[in-house]
Design a protein around this motif. Structure first.
Motif, PDB file in Angstrom:
ATOM      1  N   ARG A 128       8.057 -66.864   6.394  1.00  0.00           N
ATOM      2  CA  ARG A 128       7.872 -66.038   4.939  1.00  0.00           C
ATOM      3  C   ARG A 128       8.629 -66.910   4.120  1.00  0.00           C
ATOM      4  O   ARG A 128       8.279 -66.418   2.660  1.00  0.00           O
ATOM      5  CB  ARG A 128       8.679 -64.995   5.284  1.00  0.00           C
ATOM      6  CG  ARG A 128       8.332 -63.611   4.733  1.00  0.00           C
ATOM      7  CD  ARG A 128       7.008 -63.071   5.119  1.00  0.00           C
ATOM      8  NE  ARG A 128       6.858 -62.452   6.268  1.00  0.00           N
ATOM      9  CZ  ARG A 128       5.946 -62.683   6.985  1.00  0.00           C
ATOM     10  NH1 ARG A 128       5.026 -63.705   7.227  1.00  0.00           N
ATOM     11  NH2 ARG A 128       6.158 -62.121   8.307  1.00  0.00           N
ATOM     12  N   ALA A 164      -5.223 -78.713   7.568  1.00  0.00           N
ATOM     13  CA  ALA A 164      -6.393 -77.575   8.147  1.00  0.00           C
ATOM     14  C   ALA A 164      -6.299 -77.348   9.540  1.00  0.00           C
ATOM     15  O   ALA A 164      -6.404 -76.042   9.846  1.00  0.00           O
ATOM     16  CB  ALA A 164      -7.793 -78.271   7.817  1.00  0.00           C
ATOM     17  N   ALA A 167      -3.227 -75.152  10.210  1.00  0.00           N
ATOM     18  CA  ALA A 167      -3.020 -73.692   9.587  1.00  0.00           C
ATOM     19  C   ALA A 167      -3.840 -72.794  10.822  1.00  0.00           C
ATOM     20  O   ALA A 167      -3.478 -71.626  10.548  1.00  0.00           O
ATOM     21  CB  ALA A 167      -4.177 -73.894   8.450  1.00  0.00           C
ATOM     22  N   LEU A 168      -4.707 -73.387  11.599  1.00  0.00           N
ATOM     23  CA  LEU A 168      -5.271 -72.640  12.724  1.00  0.00           C
ATOM     24  C   LEU A 168      -4.062 -72.052  13.626  1.00  0.00           C
ATOM     25  O   LEU A 168      -4.353 -71.177  14.267  1.00  0.00           O
ATOM     26  CB  LEU A 168      -6.321 -73.204  13.385  1.00  0.00           C
ATOM     27  CG  LEU A 168      -7.514 -73.556  12.570  1.00  0.00           C
ATOM     28  CD1 LEU A 168      -8.629 -74.174  13.336  1.00  0.00           C
ATOM     29  CD2 LEU A 168      -8.145 -72.318  12.010  1.00  0.00           C
ATOM     30  N   ASP A 170      -0.910 -71.313  12.602  1.00  0.00           N
ATOM     31  CA  ASP A 170       0.061 -70.187  11.672  1.00  0.00           C
ATOM     32  C   ASP A 170       0.438 -69.182  12.655  1.00  0.00           C
ATOM     33  O   ASP A 170      -0.563 -68.335  13.106  1.00  0.00           O
ATOM     34  CB  ASP A 170      -0.445 -69.961  10.395  1.00  0.00           C
ATOM     35  CG  ASP A 170       0.117 -69.141   9.792  1.00  0.00           C
ATOM     36  OD1 ASP A 170       0.999 -69.530   8.973  1.00  0.00           O
ATOM     37  OD2 ASP A 170      -0.048 -67.794   9.799  1.00  0.00           O
ATOM     38  N   ASP A 172       1.361 -66.198  11.731  1.00  0.00           N
ATOM     39  CA  ASP A 172       0.846 -64.873  11.378  1.00  0.00           C
ATOM     40  C   ASP A 172      -0.815 -64.554  11.424  1.00  0.00           C
ATOM     41  O   ASP A 172      -1.099 -63.691  11.892  1.00  0.00           O
ATOM     42  CB  ASP A 172       1.096 -64.585   9.698  1.00  0.00           C
ATOM     43  CG  ASP A 172       2.547 -64.397   9.397  1.00  0.00           C
ATOM     44  OD1 ASP A 172       3.074 -63.799  10.382  1.00  0.00           O
ATOM     45  OD2 ASP A 172       2.909 -64.559   8.412  1.00  0.00           O
ATOM     46  N   ARG A 173      -1.320 -65.944  11.340  1.00  0.00           N
ATOM     47  CA  ARG A 173      -2.795 -65.718  11.806  1.00  0.00           C
ATOM     48  C   ARG A 173      -2.959 -65.602  13.115  1.00  0.00           C
ATOM     49  O   ARG A 173      -3.966 -64.819  13.367  1.00  0.00           O
ATOM     50  CB  ARG A 173      -3.171 -67.150  11.546  1.00  0.00           C
ATOM     51  CG  ARG A 173      -4.835 -67.602  11.621  1.00  0.00           C
ATOM     52  CD  ARG A 173      -5.499 -68.711  11.416  1.00  0.00           C
ATOM     53  NE  ARG A 173      -7.029 -68.579  11.659  1.00  0.00           N
ATOM     54  CZ  ARG A 173      -7.466 -68.933  13.090  1.00  0.00           C
ATOM     55  NH1 ARG A 173      -6.573 -69.309  14.029  1.00  0.00           N
ATOM     56  NH2 ARG A 173      -8.833 -68.633  13.197  1.00  0.00           N
ATOM     57  N   HIS A 176      -2.632 -62.094  13.791  1.00  0.00           N
ATOM     58  CA  HIS A 176      -3.577 -61.501  13.067  1.00  0.00           C
ATOM     59  C   HIS A 176      -4.905 -61.420  13.921  1.00  0.00           C
ATOM     60  O   HIS A 176      -5.432 -60.221  14.233  1.00  0.00           O
ATOM     61  CB  HIS A 176      -3.944 -61.926  11.844  1.00  0.00           C
ATOM     62  CG  HIS A 176      -4.928 -61.232  11.004  1.00  0.00           C
ATOM     63  ND1 HIS A 176      -5.054 -60.081  10.421  1.00  0.00           N
ATOM     64  CD2 HIS A 176      -6.356 -61.486  10.966  1.00  0.00           C
ATOM     65  CE1 HIS A 176      -5.965 -59.743   9.724  1.00  0.00           C
ATOM     66  NE2 HIS A 176      -6.957 -60.708  10.177  1.00  0.00           N
ATOM     67  N   GLU A 177      -5.534 -62.485  14.406  1.00  0.00           N
ATOM     68  CA  GLU A 177      -6.561 -62.729  14.921  1.00  0.00           C
ATOM     69  C   GLU A 177      -6.510 -62.030  16.409  1.00  0.00           C
ATOM     70  O   GLU A 177      -7.454 -61.373  16.936  1.00  0.00           O
ATOM     71  CB  GLU A 177      -6.837 -64.104  15.373  1.00  0.00           C
ATOM     72  CG  GLU A 177      -7.058 -64.933  14.222  1.00  0.00           C
ATOM     73  CD  GLU A 177      -8.312 -64.652  13.695  1.00  0.00           C
ATOM     74  OE1 GLU A 177      -9.469 -64.663  14.565  1.00  0.00           O
ATOM     75  OE2 GLU A 177      -8.594 -64.472  12.459  1.00  0.00           O
ATOM     76  N   ARG A 181      -8.180 -58.431  15.558  1.00  0.00           N
ATOM     77  CA  ARG A 181      -9.638 -58.758  15.961  1.00  0.00           C
ATOM     78  C   ARG A 181      -9.859 -59.083  17.352  1.00  0.00           C
ATOM     79  O   ARG A 181     -10.832 -59.494  17.469  1.00  0.00           O
ATOM     80  CB  ARG A 181      -9.890 -60.100  15.001  1.00  0.00           C
ATOM     81  CG  ARG A 181      -9.639 -59.888  13.538  1.00  0.00           C
ATOM     82  CD  ARG A 181     -10.138 -60.822  12.489  1.00  0.00           C
ATOM     83  NE  ARG A 181     -11.516 -61.158  12.675  1.00  0.00           N
ATOM     84  CZ  ARG A 181     -12.369 -62.154  12.733  1.00  0.00           C
ATOM     85  NH1 ARG A 181     -11.700 -63.486  12.901  1.00  0.00           N
ATOM     86  NH2 ARG A 181     -13.724 -62.130  12.957  1.00  0.00           N
ATOM     87  N   ARG A 183      -8.980 -61.263  19.514  1.00  0.00           N
ATOM     88  CA  ARG A 183      -9.215 -62.715  19.870  1.00  0.00           C
ATOM     89  C   ARG A 183      -8.196 -62.972  21.153  1.00  0.00           C
ATOM     90  O   ARG A 183      -6.935 -62.369  21.162  1.00  0.00           O
ATOM     91  CB  ARG A 183      -9.237 -63.598  18.832  1.00  0.00           C
ATOM     92  CG  ARG A 183     -10.078 -63.526  17.873  1.00  0.00           C
ATOM     93  CD  ARG A 183     -11.467 -63.801  18.244  1.00  0.00           C
ATOM     94  NE  ARG A 183     -12.405 -63.998  17.010  1.00  0.00           N
ATOM     95  CZ  ARG A 183     -12.548 -65.237  16.444  1.00  0.00           C
ATOM     96  NH1 ARG A 183     -12.193 -66.178  17.017  1.00  0.00           N
ATOM     97  NH2 ARG A 183     -13.494 -65.329  15.471  1.00  0.00           N
ATOM     98  N   GLN A 187      -9.867 -67.910  23.296  1.00  0.00           N
ATOM     99  CA  GLN A 187     -10.970 -67.931  22.308  1.00  0.00           C
ATOM    100  C   GLN A 187     -10.240 -68.951  21.237  1.00  0.00           C
ATOM    101  O   GLN A 187     -11.092 -69.773  20.263  1.00  0.00           O
ATOM    102  CB  GLN A 187     -11.403 -66.632  21.668  1.00  0.00           C
ATOM    103  CG  GLN A 187     -12.403 -65.965  22.868  1.00  0.00           C
ATOM    104  CD  GLN A 187     -12.449 -64.494  22.237  1.00  0.00           C
ATOM    105  OE1 GLN A 187     -11.615 -63.855  22.062  1.00  0.00           O
ATOM    106  NE2 GLN A 187     -13.575 -63.996  22.448  1.00  0.00           N
ATOM    107  N   ALA A 191     -11.678 -72.236  19.455  1.00  0.00           N
ATOM    108  CA  ALA A 191     -11.990 -72.823  18.147  1.00  0.00           C
ATOM    109  C   ALA A 191     -11.090 -73.770  17.607  1.00  0.00           C
ATOM    110  O   ALA A 191     -11.667 -74.783  16.670  1.00  0.00           O
ATOM    111  CB  ALA A 191     -11.676 -71.430  17.294  1.00  0.00           C
ATOM    112  N   THR A 194     -13.116 -77.195  18.665  1.00  0.00           N
ATOM    113  CA  THR A 194     -14.328 -77.221  17.889  1.00  0.00           C
ATOM    114  C   THR A 194     -14.017 -78.036  16.476  1.00  0.00           C
ATOM    115  O   THR A 194     -14.529 -79.150  16.206  1.00  0.00           O
ATOM    116  CB  THR A 194     -15.171 -75.761  17.207  1.00  0.00           C
ATOM    117  OG1 THR A 194     -15.244 -75.016  18.330  1.00  0.00           O
ATOM    118  CG2 THR A 194     -16.038 -76.022  16.623  1.00  0.00           C
ATOM    119  N   VAL A 195     -12.996 -77.370  15.813  1.00  0.00           N
ATOM    120  CA  VAL A 195     -12.562 -78.038  14.598  1.00  0.00           C
ATOM    121  C   VAL A 195     -11.846 -79.484  14.783  1.00  0.00           C
ATOM    122  O   VAL A 195     -12.175 -80.397  14.258  1.00  0.00           O
ATOM    123  CB  VAL A 195     -11.607 -77.095  13.460  1.00  0.00           C
ATOM    124  CG1 VAL A 195     -11.035 -77.897  12.537  1.00  0.00           C
ATOM    125  CG2 VAL A 195     -11.957 -76.136  13.504  1.00  0.00           C
TER     126      VAL A 195
END
Lengths: 202, 202
Positions: A128, A164, A167-168, A170, A172-173, A176-177, A181, A183, A187, A191, A194-195
């Motif tokens: 934060r 990049a 960031a995947l 992170d 909070d991300r 959130h996922e 969502r 996930r 999964q 992902a 893949t990146v």
């Protein structure tokens, strides 16, 4: 006004005995108990009473040792971050040296996803703060990913590609996922793979 | 305690005339003046006095219209976000429809980098709030990038790849790269292009 000065001038040696004997034993018991409970229920559902009871140590001892619940959590995060760093910098392959760089990168992504999931509550407090977001230990993770991208022969701007990818991971991300969502860690790991593969050109 | 209630119970119609005639003209003059000054010096160096003087409008009018400096900035951001969205959703190619998806994606990245650079101060306040970080208007940008990746025939998890790409446009990251690391918008655009091309498989 005088108290902090007085504290600062205390000889360092007076603090040392707290780490010795029973104190060190209690510290290890309390950290182990906290880790076990957090793994079972998640950090949000673990109280100081729970930790003291599970460790078989008085609650007073727990508070004397760590100051507060957040003091305990910071020590846990710190020790776990150190253990994680040890594993990906010096540990066994595929996370540690010995495996090909892309394989290490994929192992790192999945390992870090598990870590941020387990340590969500505390990590998101740290994230934060805009001043710590782009500094250590974020820098250490960025540097590790960048080094693996470079070793894998990745072309183009390595800093941007490391950003990049990280960031995947992170905190909070990831929360959130998973929460919003539905996930799974599996999964999210796929992902990330893949990146990572695309950036490395495989 | 009584004041907010009294404000809430005012009939809405009493506020409407402020948008008419001179008021609407003054609003446009003030927003234009603020935009010009911010483009010249950056938002941090623009005071309410500067804006009123450049618009040739009294400072009292400026404060009556926007409430505060941050009120003015929010209106500016809001209008600029709307204009930017209009441009990438319905405007001329290569940003808008008509150009191939990868070309639109590259144009979007460079355009958004310029936008977050110009609007840094306000955008980073909004990004600080964990509840807005993964919601609108972030969702709109994510959806746009995801749509372009999909149109470009990108394989794998599109959400993760859209997240990885939009992370490179994060307001605080762009400020950090430019201020602390001496990167230019051109270099950040090139780095975005590298990642976008790799994800699209070109």
């Amino acid at each position: 006004m005088g108290a902090p000065d007085r504290l600062n001038s205390l000889p360092l040696s007076t603090a040392a005995p707290t780490e010795r004997g029973d104190a060190a034993r209690n510290r290890a018991l309390l950290l182990d108990a906290a880790r076990t409970l957090i793994a079972e229920r998640g950090a949000d559902a673990v109280s100081m009473d729970d930790v003291a009871a599970a460790a078989g140590v008085g609650k007073g001892t727990l508070f004397r040792r760590f100051g507060s619940r957040s003091g305990l959590m910071i020590v846990l995060l710190d020790e776990d971050e150190a253990a994680e760093q040890q594993a990906f910098m010096f540990g066994a392959p595929p996370l540690g040296p010995g495996a090909p760089p892309l394989e290490r990168l994929l192992a790192y992504g999945r390992s870090r996803l598990r870590f941020v999931h387990t340590h969500h509550a505390l990590l998101s407090d740290v994230a934060r703060d805009p001043h710590t977001r782009f500094n250590a230990p974020a820098t250490l993770h960025h540097t590790h990913v960048r080094m693996l991208l470079e070793s894998a022969g990745t072309t183009g701007d390595l800093d941007a590609q490391a950003d990049a990818l990280t960031a995947l991971l992170d905190t909070d991300r990831v929360a959130h996922e998973m929460t919003e969502r539905g996930r799974t860690l599996e999964q999210l790991g796929d992902a990330w793979e893949t990146v990572a593969r695309k950036l490395c050109g495989t």
